[in-house]
Motif scaffolding. Structure first.
Motif, PDB file in Angstrom:
ATOM      1  N   THR A 276     -48.087 -37.645 -79.923  1.00  0.00           N
ATOM      2  CA  THR A 276     -48.183 -36.212 -79.631  1.00  0.00           C
ATOM      3  C   THR A 276     -47.652 -35.876 -78.234  1.00  0.00           C
ATOM      4  OG1 THR A 276     -49.658 -34.326 -79.465  1.00  0.00           O
ATOM      5  CG2 THR A 276     -50.610 -36.438 -78.877  1.00  0.00           C
ATOM      6  N   SER A 277     -47.067 -34.701 -78.120  1.00  0.00           N
ATOM      7  CA  SER A 277     -46.594 -34.223 -76.819  1.00  0.00           C
ATOM      8  C   SER A 277     -47.763 -34.028 -75.857  1.00  0.00           C
ATOM      9  CB  SER A 277     -45.834 -32.908 -76.981  1.00  0.00           C
ATOM     10  OG  SER A 277     -46.682 -31.904 -77.507  1.00  0.00           O
ATOM     11  N   ALA A 278     -48.966 -33.816 -76.398  1.00  0.00           N
ATOM     12  CA  ALA A 278     -50.136 -33.584 -75.542  1.00  0.00           C
ATOM     13  C   ALA A 278     -50.361 -34.745 -74.582  1.00  0.00           C
ATOM     14  CB  ALA A 278     -51.376 -33.373 -76.403  1.00  0.00           C
ATOM     15  N   ILE A 279     -50.015 -35.944 -75.011  1.00  0.00           N
ATOM     16  CA  ILE A 279     -50.209 -37.142 -74.189  1.00  0.00           C
ATOM     17  C   ILE A 279     -48.897 -37.605 -73.565  1.00  0.00           C
ATOM     18  CG2 ILE A 279     -50.790 -39.606 -74.340  1.00  0.00           C
ATOM     19  CD1 ILE A 279     -52.868 -38.745 -76.497  1.00  0.00           C
ATOM     20  N   SER A 280     -47.819 -37.583 -74.362  1.00  0.00           N
ATOM     21  CA  SER A 280     -46.565 -38.184 -73.896  1.00  0.00           C
ATOM     22  C   SER A 280     -45.811 -37.314 -72.902  1.00  0.00           C
ATOM     23  CB  SER A 280     -45.663 -38.519 -75.087  1.00  0.00           C
ATOM     24  OG  SER A 280     -45.419 -37.368 -75.871  1.00  0.00           O
ATOM     25  N   VAL A 281     -45.938 -35.996 -73.017  1.00  0.00           N
ATOM     26  CA  VAL A 281     -45.199 -35.134 -72.081  1.00  0.00           C
ATOM     27  C   VAL A 281     -45.819 -35.186 -70.676  1.00  0.00           C
ATOM     28  CG1 VAL A 281     -44.483 -32.756 -71.613  1.00  0.00           C
ATOM     29  CG2 VAL A 281     -44.104 -33.754 -73.876  1.00  0.00           C
ATOM     30  N   PRO A 282     -47.163 -35.108 -70.537  1.00  0.00           N
ATOM     31  CA  PRO A 282     -47.733 -35.372 -69.203  1.00  0.00           C
ATOM     32  C   PRO A 282     -47.333 -36.759 -68.679  1.00  0.00           C
ATOM     33  CG  PRO A 282     -49.379 -34.375 -70.615  1.00  0.00           C
ATOM     34  CD  PRO A 282     -48.179 -34.666 -71.496  1.00  0.00           C
ATOM     35  N   ALA A 283     -47.265 -37.747 -69.577  1.00  0.00           N
ATOM     36  CA  ALA A 283     -46.955 -39.121 -69.136  1.00  0.00           C
ATOM     37  C   ALA A 283     -45.580 -39.217 -68.482  1.00  0.00           C
ATOM     38  CB  ALA A 283     -47.044 -40.082 -70.326  1.00  0.00           C
ATOM     39  N   ILE A 284     -44.611 -38.447 -69.002  1.00  0.00           N
ATOM     40  CA  ILE A 284     -43.259 -38.545 -68.412  1.00  0.00           C
ATOM     41  C   ILE A 284     -43.259 -37.999 -66.984  1.00  0.00           C
ATOM     42  CG2 ILE A 284     -42.318 -36.310 -69.238  1.00  0.00           C
ATOM     43  CD1 ILE A 284     -40.261 -39.446 -69.467  1.00  0.00           C
ATOM     44  N   ALA A 285     -44.256 -37.145 -66.670  1.00  0.00           N
ATOM     45  CA  ALA A 285     -44.392 -36.635 -65.299  1.00  0.00           C
ATOM     46  C   ALA A 285     -45.333 -37.513 -64.476  1.00  0.00           C
ATOM     47  CB  ALA A 285     -44.914 -35.199 -65.333  1.00  0.00           C
ATOM     48  N   GLY A 286     -45.753 -38.654 -65.045  1.00  0.00           N
ATOM     49  CA  GLY A 286     -46.626 -39.570 -64.317  1.00  0.00           C
ATOM     50  C   GLY A 286     -48.078 -39.121 -64.296  1.00  0.00           C
ATOM     51  N   ILE A 287     -48.463 -38.291 -65.251  1.00  0.00           N
ATOM     52  CA  ILE A 287     -49.838 -37.776 -65.279  1.00  0.00           C
ATOM     53  C   ILE A 287     -50.611 -38.397 -66.442  1.00  0.00           C
ATOM     54  CG2 ILE A 287     -51.295 -35.716 -65.421  1.00  0.00           C
ATOM     55  CD1 ILE A 287     -48.830 -34.104 -64.435  1.00  0.00           C
ATOM     56  N   PRO A 288     -51.590 -39.246 -66.142  1.00  0.00           N
ATOM     57  CA  PRO A 288     -52.468 -39.768 -67.192  1.00  0.00           C
ATOM     58  C   PRO A 288     -53.554 -38.740 -67.478  1.00  0.00           C
ATOM     59  CG  PRO A 288     -53.074 -40.724 -65.087  1.00  0.00           C
ATOM     60  CD  PRO A 288     -51.966 -39.739 -64.807  1.00  0.00           C
ATOM     61  N   LEU A 289     -54.001 -38.653 -68.714  1.00  0.00           N
ATOM     62  CA  LEU A 289     -55.031 -37.636 -69.009  1.00  0.00           C
ATOM     63  C   LEU A 289     -56.420 -38.099 -68.595  1.00  0.00           C
ATOM     64  CD1 LEU A 289     -53.839 -36.090 -72.376  1.00  0.00           C
ATOM     65  CD2 LEU A 289     -53.123 -35.613 -70.026  1.00  0.00           C
ATOM     66  N   THR A 290     -56.630 -39.407 -68.603  1.00  0.00           N
ATOM     67  CA  THR A 290     -57.860 -39.943 -68.015  1.00  0.00           C
ATOM     68  C   THR A 290     -57.452 -40.948 -66.950  1.00  0.00           C
ATOM     69  OG1 THR A 290     -58.105 -41.875 -69.471  1.00  0.00           O
ATOM     70  CG2 THR A 290     -59.058 -39.796 -70.252  1.00  0.00           C
ATOM     71  N   ALA A 291     -58.269 -41.085 -65.931  1.00  0.00           N
ATOM     72  CA  ALA A 291     -58.016 -42.072 -64.886  1.00  0.00           C
ATOM     73  C   ALA A 291     -59.343 -42.359 -64.216  1.00  0.00           C
ATOM     74  CB  ALA A 291     -57.004 -41.545 -63.869  1.00  0.00           C
ATOM     75  N   ARG A 292     -59.551 -43.610 -63.897  1.00  0.00           N
ATOM     76  CA  ARG A 292     -60.801 -44.016 -63.249  1.00  0.00           C
ATOM     77  C   ARG A 292     -61.058 -43.136 -62.029  1.00  0.00           C
ATOM     78  NH1 ARG A 292     -64.164 -48.602 -62.158  1.00  0.00           N
ATOM     79  NH2 ARG A 292     -63.605 -48.924 -59.993  1.00  0.00           N
ATOM     80  N   ASP A 293     -62.248 -42.622 -61.909  1.00  0.00           N
ATOM     81  CA  ASP A 293     -62.695 -41.773 -60.798  1.00  0.00           C
ATOM     82  C   ASP A 293     -62.148 -40.346 -60.825  1.00  0.00           C
ATOM     83  OD1 ASP A 293     -64.172 -43.872 -59.766  1.00  0.00           O
ATOM     84  OD2 ASP A 293     -62.504 -44.576 -58.512  1.00  0.00           O
ATOM     85  N   LEU A 294     -61.143 -40.083 -61.631  1.00  0.00           N
ATOM     86  CA  LEU A 294     -60.584 -38.726 -61.631  1.00  0.00           C
ATOM     87  C   LEU A 294     -60.899 -37.935 -62.891  1.00  0.00           C
ATOM     88  CD1 LEU A 294     -57.033 -39.016 -60.030  1.00  0.00           C
ATOM     89  CD2 LEU A 294     -59.190 -38.347 -58.996  1.00  0.00           C
ATOM     90  N   ALA A 295     -60.826 -38.584 -64.043  1.00  0.00           N
ATOM     91  CA  ALA A 295     -61.123 -37.865 -65.289  1.00  0.00           C
ATOM     92  C   ALA A 295     -61.541 -38.852 -66.358  1.00  0.00           C
ATOM     93  CB  ALA A 295     -59.904 -37.075 -65.761  1.00  0.00           C
ATOM     94  N   ALA A 296     -62.621 -38.528 -67.028  1.00  0.00           N
ATOM     95  CA  ALA A 296     -63.143 -39.422 -68.066  1.00  0.00           C
ATOM     96  C   ALA A 296     -63.027 -38.797 -69.457  1.00  0.00           C
ATOM     97  CB  ALA A 296     -64.600 -39.758 -67.771  1.00  0.00           C
ATOM     98  N   ALA A 297     -62.461 -37.594 -69.509  1.00  0.00           N
ATOM     99  CA  ALA A 297     -62.344 -36.922 -70.812  1.00  0.00           C
ATOM    100  C   ALA A 297     -61.206 -35.916 -70.747  1.00  0.00           C
ATOM    101  CB  ALA A 297     -63.647 -36.192 -71.151  1.00  0.00           C
ATOM    102  N   PHE A 298     -60.682 -35.559 -71.911  1.00  0.00           N
ATOM    103  CA  PHE A 298     -59.695 -34.477 -71.943  1.00  0.00           C
ATOM    104  C   PHE A 298     -59.867 -33.643 -73.201  1.00  0.00           C
ATOM    105  CE2 PHE A 298     -56.746 -36.133 -75.111  1.00  0.00           C
ATOM    106  CZ  PHE A 298     -56.874 -37.512 -75.023  1.00  0.00           C
ATOM    107  N   THR A 299     -59.409 -32.409 -73.103  1.00  0.00           N
ATOM    108  CA  THR A 299     -59.438 -31.482 -74.230  1.00  0.00           C
ATOM    109  C   THR A 299     -58.033 -30.948 -74.430  1.00  0.00           C
ATOM    110  OG1 THR A 299     -61.721 -30.829 -73.803  1.00  0.00           O
ATOM    111  CG2 THR A 299     -60.369 -29.261 -75.025  1.00  0.00           C
TER     112      THR A 299
END
Ligand code: SAH
Length: 262
Positions: free
Chosen positions: A128-151
Motif C-alpha cells: 500500500t502507498s500508505a506505508i511505501s510512499v512515506p518510506a521513500i521519504a525516509g519516514i517510518p510509521l512506527t519507530a522506537r520512542d517516537l510512535a508505537a501505532a498508526f492510523t
C-alpha cells in the motif's frame, strides 16, 4: 487468448505504489498468465509501463478503466461487470489496482461481485502507498520512542475521532483537498507544532516532499501547489526523514527529549 470451453477467472492484483520493483512475485506471475489486464491509472499503469521498460513482455490486452485527464473513469459497477463478462468468456483476467486492493481500493466490492456471479476470484495483496510512499521519504510509521501505532484514513472521512497524540502517526490518503480541515482537527489533540510531511507522486517522476506543521501545512501546501496523488504523514516520525528541515526537527525536539529521558 482464453478458450470459451475453459472457465475463466479473475485475479485481483495489488500493483504497489507505481514502481515495478514493488509488485509482488505472485502479482507478476498473474500478469504473465493473463489474457486481459483491467488496469487503474494510479500505480497500475506506471507498473505496466515500468515492466515494459524493463523488457518484461506481457501478452495480455490492457483495458484502461482509470481516470484520464479530461475523461471520466469507468463507473465501479461497470468495472465489476466487465470482470465478470471477460471471465465468462473463458479469459484469465487480472484486475490490476494501485497499492493494495483492500486499502481504499474498492477491491472487496469487485471480489464480492465476482463471487456473486459464480466467477472464481483470487486476491494478491499489494504494497500500500500508505506505508511505501512515506518510506521513500525516509519516514517510518512506527519507530522506537517516537510512535508505537498508526492510523490510515481517507481525507474524505470525519477525522474527529483519531486517537492518540504525536506519537500516534496519522496517514491520510486522498487528503490534499481536505488538508486544511484535517490539520485543524488534528491540531486539537496533537498541537499546532506537530510535524507534517506530504509526499507527492511517490516513486514517480514528480516525486516531491513538502514539510510543515499542523499549524502551517495548509498554507505551505497551497503555496507549493501540492497535488494528488499524495500521502500526508502526521506525527513525530516525520522528523526522521533525512530531508526534514532542521527547524522542524529542532521544534519537535522538546517532546522527543522528553521521551528519551529515563
Ligand atoms: N489502494 C491504494 C490507495 C487508493 S486511494 C493503496 O493501497 O495505496 C488513492 C490514494 O492513494 C491517492 O489519493 C494518494 O493519497 C495515495 N497514493 C497512491 N499511490 C500514490 C503514490 N504513488 N504517491 C503518492 N500517493 C499515492
Amino acid at each position: 487468448m482464453g478458450d470459451a470451453a475453459l472457465p475463466g477467472r479473475v485475479t485481483l492484483v495489488g500493483a504497489g505504489p507505481g514502481d515495478p520493483g514493488l509488485l509482488t512475485v505472485r502479482g507478476l506471475r498473474a500478469l504473465e498468465r493473463a489474457d486481459v489486464i483491467v488496469a487503474d491509472r494510479l500505480g497500475a499503469r506506471a507498473v505496466l509501463d515500468g515492466l515494459a521498460a524493463d523488457g518484461v513482455l506481457l501478452r495480455a490486452d490492457v483495458i484502461d478503466v482509470g481516470k484520464q485527464p479530461g475523461r471520466h473513469p469507468v463507473p465501479q459497477e461497470q468495472i465489476s461487470q466487465l470482470l465478470v463478462t471477460l471471465a465468462r468468456q473463458g479469459k484469465e483476467v487480472v484486475r490490476l489496482k494501485g497499492g493494495d486492493p483492500f486499502i481504499f481500493g474498492r477491491g472487496s466490492e469487485e471480489l464480492e461481485c465476482c463471487r456473486e456471479a459464480g466467477v472464481p476470484v483470487e486476491l494478491v495483496p499489494g504494497i500500500t502507498s500508505a506505508i511505501s510512499v512515506p518510506a521513500i521519504a525516509g519516514i517510518p510509521l512506527t519507530a522506537r520512542d517516537l510512535a508505537a501505532a498508526f492510523t490510515v484514513l481517507s481525507g474524505h472521512v470525519l477525522i474527529e475521532d483519531v486517537p492518540g497524540g504525536r506519537d500516534h502517526t496519522v496517514v491520510l490518503l486522498m487528503g490534499v483537498g481536505t488538508l486544511a480541515h484535517s490539520a485543524h482537527m488534528l491540531s486539537r489533540s496533537r498541537g499546532a507544532g506537530c510535524p507534517v510531511a506530504i509526499v507527492e507522486d511517490g516513486y514517480g517522476p514528480d516525486q516531491r516532499v513538502t514539510f510543515g506543521t499542523l499549524g502551517t501545512i495548509a498554507h505551505v501546501a497551497a503555496q507549493a501547489r501540492v497535488r494528488n496523488p499524495a500521502v500526508v504523514v502526521i506525527g513525530d516520525v516525520v522528523t526522521l526523514s533525512p530531508s526534514a528541515p532542521p527547524e522542524l526537527v529542532d521544534a519537535a525536539r522538546p517532546s522527543l527529549d522528553r521521551k528519551e529521558a529515563p
